[in-house]
Motif scaffolding. Structure first.
Motif, short mmCIF file in Angstrom:
data_model
loop_
_atom_site.label_atom_id
_atom_site.label_comp_id
_atom_site.label_asym_id
_atom_site.label_seq_id
_atom_site.Cartn_x
_atom_site.Cartn_y
_atom_site.Cartn_z
N GLU A 264 1.08 -1.31 -0.02
CA GLU A 264 -0.08 0.36 -0.13
C GLU A 264 0.63 1.45 0.09
N TYR A 265 1.78 1.10 0.96
CA TYR A 265 3.00 2.18 1.00
C TYR A 265 3.60 2.53 -0.01
N ASP A 268 1.11 4.26 -2.81
CA ASP A 268 1.04 5.74 -3.01
C ASP A 268 2.04 6.50 -2.85
#
Length: 404
Positions: A264-265, A268
């Motif tokens: 997820e990081y 982003d």
């Protein structure tokens, strides 16, 4: 300041190329290959010289005798550099060399250079800590990876020699130890990430594309191996093996959560391969409970009691359990978006072929306005330049490639 740093980097690269061209050719030196390596690991932080990166791979594929000059030239450049750009490009290059799959590379062992204490000398310390940490973490993983692969190759060869070519099955405890090593490698991979908000530049994102592919490659190997290990524990494992297996599964639960957060990081910050990652499946609670019952002795007591009552039904249940363990985290049903968890052979970052946006391909730019349009999952562009063939004589003895 940045313009001055870029100008200084260009001058340093030209001076290194000039010195390489006039160096004497020998067993450890190849001026042409050194020139290509210098261009592939230039000081330019705005782009990756994909053409020369692919040339390095072609030299290595042409003949194994080019491996020794490659190791020498890259090691000297990595040991001398104080630029995070050159260091990161060098790590990406050696990572790509690993992915070629040449046997000589797999026997290399520890990396022949050390970046564990790397510090950039051109950036302000308040800005350099992020890139320093990134380079150190990347180096630490690649060093561990190279040592792990080399150990596995040597161990396989040793077993084959001792048993006259007959394949020897690993003991259950050896398989559990290998699972723990894979988990350690996953932990090291998850440490490789930009830790500063200003690090989302093209070169770092390209490196993260390579790291994401490596994460899923290692994690997939772990999932495939743990399925077979669970079956062996259910069949022949004792309390000791069950205790170790339980610790492995408990850590796998934690790593699954960490991996989901890591992906997820990466999404982003704009890592391309992270957007293609499938859903991470979790360890089932039933597997945990089965191992706990084995440890307490209830599992085998239950099997013994049920054997005389309904042997056919029990065998069917055991077979289902084995199938479930084998397919666990490997052949799950498709998720709602149609993706599955079998991910190992979907992406190969260092493969020869690449798909880049036309503007990027024309200008060979990764960062900046044009660089933001990159649509490739391969950071290296194919090059079709010819490489001179270096013949390997049948009776020629190759020297030690690690002791520089």
């Amino acid at each position: 300041m940045r313009v001055w740093r870029q100008a200084t980097g260009i001058l340093k690269d030209k001076n290194s190329i000039w010195n390489a061209k006039f160096s004497r050719k020998g067993p450890w030196r190849n001026p042409d290959l050194e020139t290509v390596i210098i261009k592939a690991t230039s000081h330019d932080e705005n782009r990756i010289d994909c053409k020369n990166v692919q040339r390095v791979f072609k030299w290595l594929r042409t003949s194994p005798l080019y491996f020794k000059p490659l190791v020498w030239a890259l090691s000297i450049r990595m040991q001398k550099t104080k630029s995070w750009v050159v260091a990161l490009k060098g790590l990406m290059l050696i990572h790509g060399v690993f992915c070629i799959g040449i046997p000589m590379v797999q026997k290399m062992g520890r990396l022949p250079f050390d970046l564990s204490n790397f510090n950039d000398s051109y950036l302000n310390p308040s800005k350099a800590w992020g890139v320093n940490s990134f380079v150190r973490s990347y180096f630490a993983y690649l060093d561990q990876r190279s040592a792990f692969v080399s150990f596995e190759v040597k161990n396989l060869r040793k077993n084959n020699n001792n048993n006259k070519g007959v394949e020897v099955e690993e003991t259950l405890m050896e398989e559990l130890e290998k699972l723990q090593k894979l988990q350690t490698m996953i932990d090291m991979l998850l440490q490789i990430k930009p830790k500063h908000m200003n690090m989302s530049v093209g070169l770092v994102l390209e490196a993260m594309d390579c790291v994401i592919v490596e994460v899923f490659d290692v994690y997939s190997k772990f999932c495939n191996k743990i399925a077979g290990v669970l079956m062996r524990i259910y069949d022949v494992g004792g309390k000791t093996e069950a205790c170790v297996g339980l610790r492995v599964l408990q850590k796998a639960i934690v790593q699954g959560d960490e991996l989901a957060s890591y992906i997820e990081y990466c999404r982003d910050i704009g890592v391309l391969n992270a957007s293609q990652c499938p859903k991470i499946e979790r360890i089932s609670e039933e597997d945990i409970q089965d191992l706990e019952r084995i440890i307490s002795g209830a599992y085998y007591a239950k099997k013994k009691n049920m054997k005389g009552v309904n042997d056919g039904v029990e065998n069917e249940k055991n077979q289902d359990k084995a199938i479930e363990a084998r397919d666990y985290l490997h052949h799950k049903e498709s998720s709602e978006n149609g993706l599955i968890t079998v991910v190992t052979h979907q992406w190969e970052v260092f493969f020869d072929e690449t798909f880049v946006d036309d503007d990027v391909k024309e200008n060979n730019v990764i960062n900046g306005k044009k660089g933001n349009n990159v649509t490739t999952t391969n950071p290296f562009e194919e090059s079709y330049s010819l490489v001179p063939y270096c013949h390997v004589h049948v009776n020629q003895v190759l020297p030690d490639l690690i002791s520089l």
